[in-house]
Scaffold this active site. Sequence first.
Site, PDB file in Angstrom:
ATOM      1  CB  CYS A   2      41.873 -61.038  34.388  1.00  0.00           C
ATOM      2  SG  CYS A   2      41.988 -60.078  33.095  1.00  0.00           S
ATOM      3  N   GLY A  30      47.825 -62.566  34.625  1.00  0.00           N
ATOM      4  CA  GLY A  30      48.100 -61.234  35.362  1.00  0.00           C
ATOM      5  C   GLY A  30      48.792 -60.588  36.285  1.00  0.00           C
ATOM      6  CG  ASN A 103      39.161 -64.817  32.638  1.00  0.00           C
ATOM      7  OD1 ASN A 103      39.504 -65.601  32.718  1.00  0.00           O
ATOM      8  ND2 ASN A 103      40.020 -63.866  32.522  1.00  0.00           N
ATOM      9  N   GLY A 104      37.692 -61.993  30.663  1.00  0.00           N
ATOM     10  CA  GLY A 104      36.862 -61.703  29.905  1.00  0.00           C
ATOM     11  C   GLY A 104      36.787 -60.213  29.210  1.00  0.00           C
ATOM     12  CE1 TYR A 244      53.121 -67.371  26.837  1.00  0.00           C
ATOM     13  CE2 TYR A 244      50.591 -65.766  26.707  1.00  0.00           C
ATOM     14  CZ  TYR A 244      52.168 -66.154  26.506  1.00  0.00           C
ATOM     15  OH  TYR A 244      53.203 -65.448  27.579  1.00  0.00           O
TER      16      TYR A 244
END
Length: 459
Positions: A2, A30, A103-104, A244
């Site tokens: 995210c 996202g 985020n996670g 990436y």
Amino acid sequence: MCGIVGVYCDDDSFTSRIAYYALFSLQHRGQESAGISISGEDFKVYKGMGLVNEVFDDKTLSRLRGNSAIGHVRYSTTGESKLENAQPLFVKSKSGSISVAHNGNLVNYRELRRELESDGRVFLTDSDTEVIAHLLSSYLLKNEIEEALALLTEKLCGSFTLALLLNHMVVGYRDPMGFKPLCVGKLENGYILASESCAIDSVGGELVRDVKPGEAVIIEDGELRFERIAESNQKAICVFEYIYFARPDSIIDGRSVYSVRFDIGRTLAKENPVEVDIISPVPDSGTTSSIGYAYESGIPYIEALIKNRYVGRTFIMPGQRSRELSVQLKMNALKENVRGRKVLLIDDSIVRGTTSRRIVDLVRKAGAKEVHFRVGSPPIISPCYFGIDMSTREELIASSKTVEDIRKAINADSLAYLSLKGLIKSVRIDEEDLCLACLTSDYPVEVPGEICLRCSARA
Ligand code: SF4
């Protein structure tokens, strides 16, 4: 995976726009939903399914007034892709209004949720972020934010980089292992927190620095301060941000993502040379490492594939069927460039292998004499439990197949991966400070059902 942002701006009519543009530049993290929480005269949360520019329009942003805001773009790893799970999440409690962007991924989410439910807490979503919101609101009843974050850290296991809006205060926090990135920027009339520095650049800000693992950044009454919340003798910075996820124009933990990918290409060329006529990236994720490979090998960089830029990333679209469809929609081979030539394709990674097969076939059909494949990471052999959509071993082609089997499966003339040593050398961060679990099966924290190689026990 995210993207999160936090903004403080002196001009209350501008805050939501800064958050909007910052989220827009984090769209690659996202694409399922987007949202902004803002605190002004009152507290407002606006979120919806879709891309940032589909969720917000000028009228909506004009209505979102206030000096402090947080925002989120979501790709679900825990919880379904539906509006209730969109973030930021909002909780009103005796400790005030709290909004959370996360985020996670929490490894102990189910256990914590069961505990909270047995205490009478009611859950409105099936996202692990709601656990964080509930815990935080209860810790804030009796504690200042610093202590509340310390208590939260003791309770949570997994990865959690957070942007929080607590009444008028904007808080950024990175878990003690630092899985996911967070950085701080200075604006002309305020401050910004963001998952990646490209978001700071996009709103004309200046990168101040990365938030360190276990550190919080607190913006209160227009003043910014850093606070150390928790210590850990081990870090676990996600190496896949460099391979990436992150944009190449971002700087993460002091390392330029572009330089890392360029070095990956150079190392790949040294480790795995091949006689070909042209080097082409699998766009866009293989672009920078292809440039590095071409630089090192002296073989011309000529594009074999053109991407339709209006189709989302294949990897990031949930569901196998939509992934397959989007490969056909998004790539076309340049017949003029590949006809009669030996082509080397370079991609950042191979996850399921289905996309790589289609791409190799596309280039062959366009007339290439040979199609070779090089990968800018070691084989992905294990699932990620920390916020990336690689959740089962069965999905990962390298978890059960040898490199030769994969070569056959993707129909390439040759296939080679970057070595782990080569990757670490290219990232230039100490091995013990990186999470490499999806490449090594060595999980930095205990994960139920997985072998923790550091303690050689099944958790
Ligand atoms: S397991 Fe892989 S993708 Fe997940 S956090 Fe670790 S390095 Fe990143």
